[in-house]
Design a protein around this motif. Structure first.
Motif, short mmCIF file in Angstrom:
data_model
loop_
_atom_site.label_atom_id
_atom_site.label_comp_id
_atom_site.label_asym_id
_atom_site.label_seq_id
_atom_site.Cartn_x
_atom_site.Cartn_y
_atom_site.Cartn_z
N UNK A 293 0.80 -1.32 0.08
CA UNK A 293 0.06 0.20 0.07
C UNK A 293 0.89 1.16 -0.14
N UNK A 294 0.30 1.96 -0.72
CA UNK A 294 1.17 3.56 -1.02
C UNK A 294 0.15 4.64 -0.83
N UNK A 295 0.61 5.89 -0.24
CA UNK A 295 0.37 7.31 -0.36
C UNK A 295 0.31 7.92 -1.69
N UNK A 296 -0.68 8.25 -2.29
CA UNK A 296 -0.49 8.83 -3.47
C UNK A 296 -0.65 10.37 -3.28
N UNK A 297 -1.05 11.05 -2.25
CA UNK A 297 -1.44 12.47 -1.80
C UNK A 297 -0.56 13.24 -2.75
N UNK A 298 0.91 13.05 -2.42
CA UNK A 298 2.00 13.76 -3.22
C UNK A 298 2.65 13.07 -4.27
N UNK A 299 2.31 13.66 -5.48
CA UNK A 299 2.85 12.95 -6.61
C UNK A 299 4.30 12.70 -6.66
N UNK A 300 5.22 13.48 -6.59
CA UNK A 300 6.69 13.36 -6.51
C UNK A 300 7.13 12.25 -5.43
N UNK A 301 6.44 12.41 -4.29
CA UNK A 301 6.94 11.23 -3.47
C UNK A 301 6.30 10.13 -3.65
N UNK A 302 5.21 9.81 -4.31
CA UNK A 302 4.68 8.71 -4.93
C UNK A 302 5.53 7.90 -5.63
N UNK A 303 5.86 8.88 -6.79
CA UNK A 303 6.88 8.41 -7.78
C UNK A 303 8.31 7.86 -7.44
N UNK A 304 8.77 8.70 -6.30
CA UNK A 304 9.88 8.29 -5.68
C UNK A 304 9.74 6.75 -5.06
N UNK A 305 8.68 6.66 -4.20
CA UNK A 305 8.40 5.46 -3.64
C UNK A 305 8.45 4.21 -4.67
N UNK A 306 7.90 4.32 -5.87
CA UNK A 306 7.70 3.41 -6.82
C UNK A 306 9.10 2.94 -7.21
N UNK A 307 10.01 4.07 -7.35
CA UNK A 307 11.41 3.86 -7.82
C UNK A 307 12.07 3.18 -6.83
N UNK A 308 11.91 3.43 -5.90
CA UNK A 308 12.54 2.73 -4.47
C UNK A 308 12.03 1.30 -4.47
N UNK A 309 10.91 0.91 -4.77
CA UNK A 309 10.16 -0.54 -4.83
C UNK A 309 11.02 -1.20 -6.07
N UNK A 310 11.30 -0.53 -7.24
CA UNK A 310 11.78 -1.19 -8.27
C UNK A 310 13.20 -1.72 -8.02
N UNK A 311 13.82 -1.16 -7.08
CA UNK A 311 15.20 -1.75 -6.58
C UNK A 311 14.99 -3.36 -6.08
N UNK A 312 13.98 -3.45 -5.49
CA UNK A 312 13.65 -4.85 -4.64
C UNK A 312 12.57 -5.61 -5.32
N UNK A 313 11.55 -4.99 -6.08
CA UNK A 313 10.54 -5.74 -6.68
C UNK A 313 10.36 -5.54 -8.11
N UNK A 314 9.93 -6.54 -8.75
CA UNK A 314 9.25 -6.21 -10.21
C UNK A 314 7.67 -6.07 -9.93
N UNK A 315 7.43 -4.71 -10.07
CA UNK A 315 6.06 -4.31 -10.00
C UNK A 315 5.08 -4.85 -11.20
N UNK A 316 4.05 -5.46 -10.88
CA UNK A 316 3.36 -6.14 -11.96
C UNK A 316 2.41 -5.19 -12.26
N UNK A 317 1.85 -4.30 -11.40
CA UNK A 317 0.84 -3.38 -11.58
C UNK A 317 0.56 -2.48 -10.45
#
Length: 901
Positions: free
Chosen positions: A725-749
């Motif tokens: 689960x992520x917070x998408x209130x702040x667009x920049x922070x949300x995209x940063x969190x996605x990039x961090x997740x990509x380091x450890x996970x392959x995001x399916x959707x």
């Protein structure tokens, strides 16, 4: 009026002359009859007065007098009919009955048929009363509701200035039908139960006198049998009859219902009505959540549009109405998409019928003529055929052409039927989301959007509806649990969206009253975000635009024929056709295609669906000359064009459309790479990067949690998939969190309340997951990842120098980049073939193996100079990472695979 006058109408002057009175008196009398809704008049000059056609509003034609005649009496309604007869005939005086069923299944009609059966079997007197009362009509005023039902003693409450007889007493000796009985307040329930148990009741305000009545109660409800109210009812009402919804009834029954409803319209419009076979198939197969009531309204809407087209035709020699795909509401048109899985049943039902099926007044088995005076005039707004004709005449006199008139009146017709059809998507949403968030949340969301529409004068789509419902379920739970809610941009929201913020405060008051909570200011900030005119703007989203589909094929009419079929089947003119006769040179065909592409391009790109030859290169040329994102699907067939149009109309991306089209007729290559056993797969020490599904909402702890629960329940996989689960209130922070997740996970959707998109990661909205095919799409993505996982496991033991789990992902990325750069689509099997070739190529080069020479390499490089350079630039990444030297011959082989597969 004479028969002629009844049809053509009469003027006040004609009445004055015949009655020997003044014209002003005749006009006054006629207008009084108009006010009393007994006649109608036109809006032109001279004013023509006509007798109104009287019609029925029952879900099934009023000529059905007995239970045996009801459609389905020997099929899906066989048991309900037997139960109804038993309830009426049970000694000594029959049984009270409770009818269960969804909205629109025909509960009111069924109750009336039970009454008719009581009369025919002489259980009731021929003049016994039948009283119908809908408890929902007074649900907001319990005192008035109980007064209507039980009667009122003078002085019982302010305004009760005389005694009033209740409906229970009026039904003495007959039957009272209580629709939506679950809307009775607790006090009313107890009073009704006292009457059932003892045979008497007291009017409101009465302290001593008891009123007796001998009657049978037939109650109806849409509520599930498990509710408190129904449990109480079932203890006192022994006969419970459940009516099936339309989906549970047979196609044969639906056909008979359609036939019945069209024949009703034949009588009203006094014209024969014909329906094209494909339109009939759509009616037989479309999703109809409001059941028989909606089916009837949808048919009437189609007939009204057919009538408009008939009246607007210049040549009116053809004295019939025709219903084709053009006349169908959009949600009905989509029924034809369900044909493949129902083809055999449909053929059994209507295979012997022609392409144009007649419902005329003189065909055998048609309804008998009914005296219009016998049909109750219970629906004052239903005389739309007269109204359509009058509006056509009026608009023609104002100078409008026929196309303009049709456009205006089509809008009027849609608006007229909206109150009969209802908000279909809303009802559909409610039936699905009820199971997830509960009826209390759905009801408050309905009230919220009703208030928001009134205050802000705007509508909200179902993505926002779903998002708010899921958000509220979690937020209310947090408030009740004493958890703190924090909105980091509250002041910004309050300043920039003051109107929405004020409305959100009103909404918070509704929530507080309904759930006995105190909504904090920060939560009001979140509610405001759902109410803004474009909630997507908080996150930089734009509205999804549809990918354009252009069919270009050799032959004088090949492309046109295929596009016409696809457009008719999906119910929307989306595919554009360009025919290329054999005498047309490629330059002329390209010019036409480019011009058409520039006209329909809207930022989402276009797909050229071609057959062969020079047409294959058009997309690349259009891309280079105009910048339009153009892709090609070669050797296109009618099913592929249909699939592309279907996906495009639904707003899918160009990549998703191409992938879906490629699956049609594709072979499965998975078997070749399956491991020998599940145990072998499980015993591997190494594995893929962990997989993740990301759910997100404004808080990260609201709707996202609900979506997570759905995904965890619905999705099973051999892969290790984590839902985050992520917070998408702040667009920049949300995209940063996605990039961090990509380091450890392959995001399916990514699944969010507002369909947030990130790079090339597939994204879905809450509504996609709940009512559309989002879950299935995610499952397909996971299945593809499972296939590649099996490939990695299978080839790992054959590689001497490589980690299969790493090299396969590296090459998948390169193939994806190449496809994008070349505007190329690949069959899934071909893509796997290229991947396997490149994996073994790298492994071979690492061991010093030899490379096979490419014939005529120099000439090939010269002929494909730009592409050769491009493929080298992409694949050199492998050279750098794995410290190998890929030969020119290998580059040529790889380029040829992409070009010719």
């Amino acid at each position: 009026m004479s028969e002629k006058n009844e049809i053509d109408g009469i003027t006040a002057q004609e009445i004055a002359e015949k009655a020997d009175i003044s014209r002003s008196n005749a006009s006054r009398y006629l207008n009084q009859l108009v006010k009393e809704n007994k006649i109608i008049k036109n809006s032109g000059r001279p004013v023509i007065y006509k007798k109104k056609r009287k019609i029925s509003t029952d879900p099934i034609n009023t000529k059905i007098k007995s239970l045996e005649d009801v459609i389905g009496a020997q099929e899906s309604l066989k048991i309900p009919v037997q139960q109804a007869k038993a309830a009426i005939l049970y000694p000594p005086k029959g049984l009270h009955t409770l009818i269960l069923g969804e909205t629109g299944v025909g509960k009111s009609m069924f109750a009336k048929l039970m009454y008719n059966f009581s009369i025919s079997e002489e259980v009731l007197e021929a003049d016994a009363p039948f009283i119908q009362f809908n408890c929902a009509d007074y649900a907001d005023n319990p005192q008035l509701l109980m007064g209507q039902l039980f009667g009122v003693k003078k002085g019982a409450y302010t305004g009760a200035d005389k005694d009033k007889v209740g409906l229970l007493k009026k039904a003495d000796g007959g039957i009272i039908f209580l629709d939506e009985v679950h809307r009775l307040p607790p006090q009313g329930q107890e009073m009704l139960f006292t009457f059932i148990d003892n045979g008497f009741f007291k009017p409101l305000g009465e302290t001593s006198q008891k009123i007796k009545a001998d009657l049978k109660i037939i109650a109806a409800t849409t509520e599930a049998p498990g509710s408190y109210l129904l449990q109480t009812f079932q203890r006192r009402i022994p006969m419970v009859i459940e009516l099936p919804n339309l989906e549970a009834r047979t196609l044969n029954e639906r056909y008979k219902l359609i036939e019945e409803f069209i024949k009703n319209e034949v009588q009203r419009v006094t014209k024969d009505i014909y329906i094209y076979k494909n339109a009939l198939k759509s009616f037989l197969l479309y999703d109809c959540p409001n059941n028989i009531g909606q089916l009837k309204s949808d048919i009437q809407l189609a007939c009204a549009k057919a009538f408009l087209n008939y009246k607007a035709r210049e040549d009116s020699k053809c004295d019939i109405l025709k219903i084709g795909q053009e006349e169908l509401p959009y949600h009905v048109k989509k029924g034809i998409m369900n044909l493949p899985e129902n083809r055999e049943k449909i053929n059994d039902l209507i295979a012997d019928k022609g392409n144009l099926i007649s419902f005329s007044s003189n065909q055998s088995g048609d309804l008998e003529t009914v005296d219009k005076e016998e049909i109750p005039d219970s629906d004052k707004d239903y005389y739309f055929y007269d109204n359509i004709e009058e509006k056509i005449n009026s608009l023609e006199k104002s100078g409008m052409n026929r196309d303009e008139i049709s456009e205006i009146l089509n809008i009027d017709i849609e608006k007229h039927f909206q109150k009969y059809i209802g908000n279909i998507s809303k009802n559909f949403k409610k039936s699905k989301i009820n199971k997830i968030v509960g009826e209390d949340i759905v009801n408050i969301v309905d009230r919220i959007f009703t208030l928001a529409r009134s205050r802000l004068n705007r509508d909200y789509d179902e993505k926002i509806y779903y998002g708010l419902a899921l958000h509220l379920k979690r937020s209310i739970a947090r408030i009740k649990g004493g958890e703190k809610i924090y909105h980091p941009k509250l002041n910004e929201i309050r300043i920039n969206y003051s109107k929405e913020f004020i409305t959100a405060m009103e909404i918070a008051s509704l929530i507080d009253q309904e759930f006995s909570v105190e909504t904090p200011l920060d939560e009001i900030g979140y509610l405001t975000m759902f109410l803004t005119e474009r909630p997507y703007n908080f996150h930089g989203e734009e509205e999804v635009k549809k990918v354009g589909i252009i069919v270009v094929m050799h032959g004088s009419s090949t492309a046109s024929s295929i596009a016409e079929v696809a457009n008719n089947l999906i119910g929307e003119n989306h595919a554009v056709a360009i025919d290329m006769p054999l005498e047309m040179n490629p330059q002329e065909a390209y010019k036409k295609t480019k011009n058409k592409a520039q006209k329909i391009a809207n930022g989402s790109g276009i797909i050229l669906m071609v057959d062969m030859g020079s047409l294959n290169s058009f997309a690349e040329m259009i891309n280079n000359e105009t910048g339009i994102n153009a892709k090609t699907i070669t050797m296109s067939s009618t099913p592929q064009v249909l699939e592309a149009c279907r996906k495009a109309v639904l707003g899918e991306s160009i990549e998703d459309i191409i992938n879906s089209v490629q699956k049609i007729g594709a072979e499965s290559y998975q078997q070749e790479f399956e491991v020998s056993s599940e145990e072998e797969l499980e015993s591997e020490d190494r594995s893929d990067k962990n997989f993740a599904l990301v759910t997100a909402c404004f808080t990260g702890d609201g709707a996202a949690v609900q979506i997570k629960e759905i995904l965890e329940k619905e999705i099973e996989s051999s892969l290790d998939i984590k839902v985050i689960n992520l917070n998408l209130l702040d667009q920049e922070e949300f995209e940063t969190n996605i990039e961090r997740l990509k380091e450890s996970f392959k995001i399916i959707s990514i699944i969010t309340t507002i369909n947030k998109k990130i790079d090339n990661i597939p994204s879905f909205s809450a509504s996609d997951i709940i009512i559309d095919d989002g879950i299935d799409k995610i499952k397909n993505i996971i299945e593809k990842e499972e296939m590649y996982h099996k490939i990695k496991v299978s080839i790992d033991k054959h590689l001497k120098n490589l980690d299969s789990f790493v090299i396969v992902e590296d090459i998948r990325d390169l193939i994806k980049e190449t496809k994008n750069n070349f505007n190329k689509t690949l069959d899934s099997g071909v893509e796997i073939g290229i991947l396997m070739h490149m994996v073994y190529m790298v492994d071979n080069l690492l061991t010093g193996g030899r490379t096979v020479k490419f014939d005529n390499l120099a000439e090939y490089k010269q002929a494909n100079k730009e592409k050769f350079k491009e493929i080298k630039n992409i694949i050199k990444k492998l050279e750098r990472k794995y410290k190998i030297k890929i030969t020119e011959d290998e580059y040529a082989y790889i380029l040829e695979m992409f070009k010719n597969n």
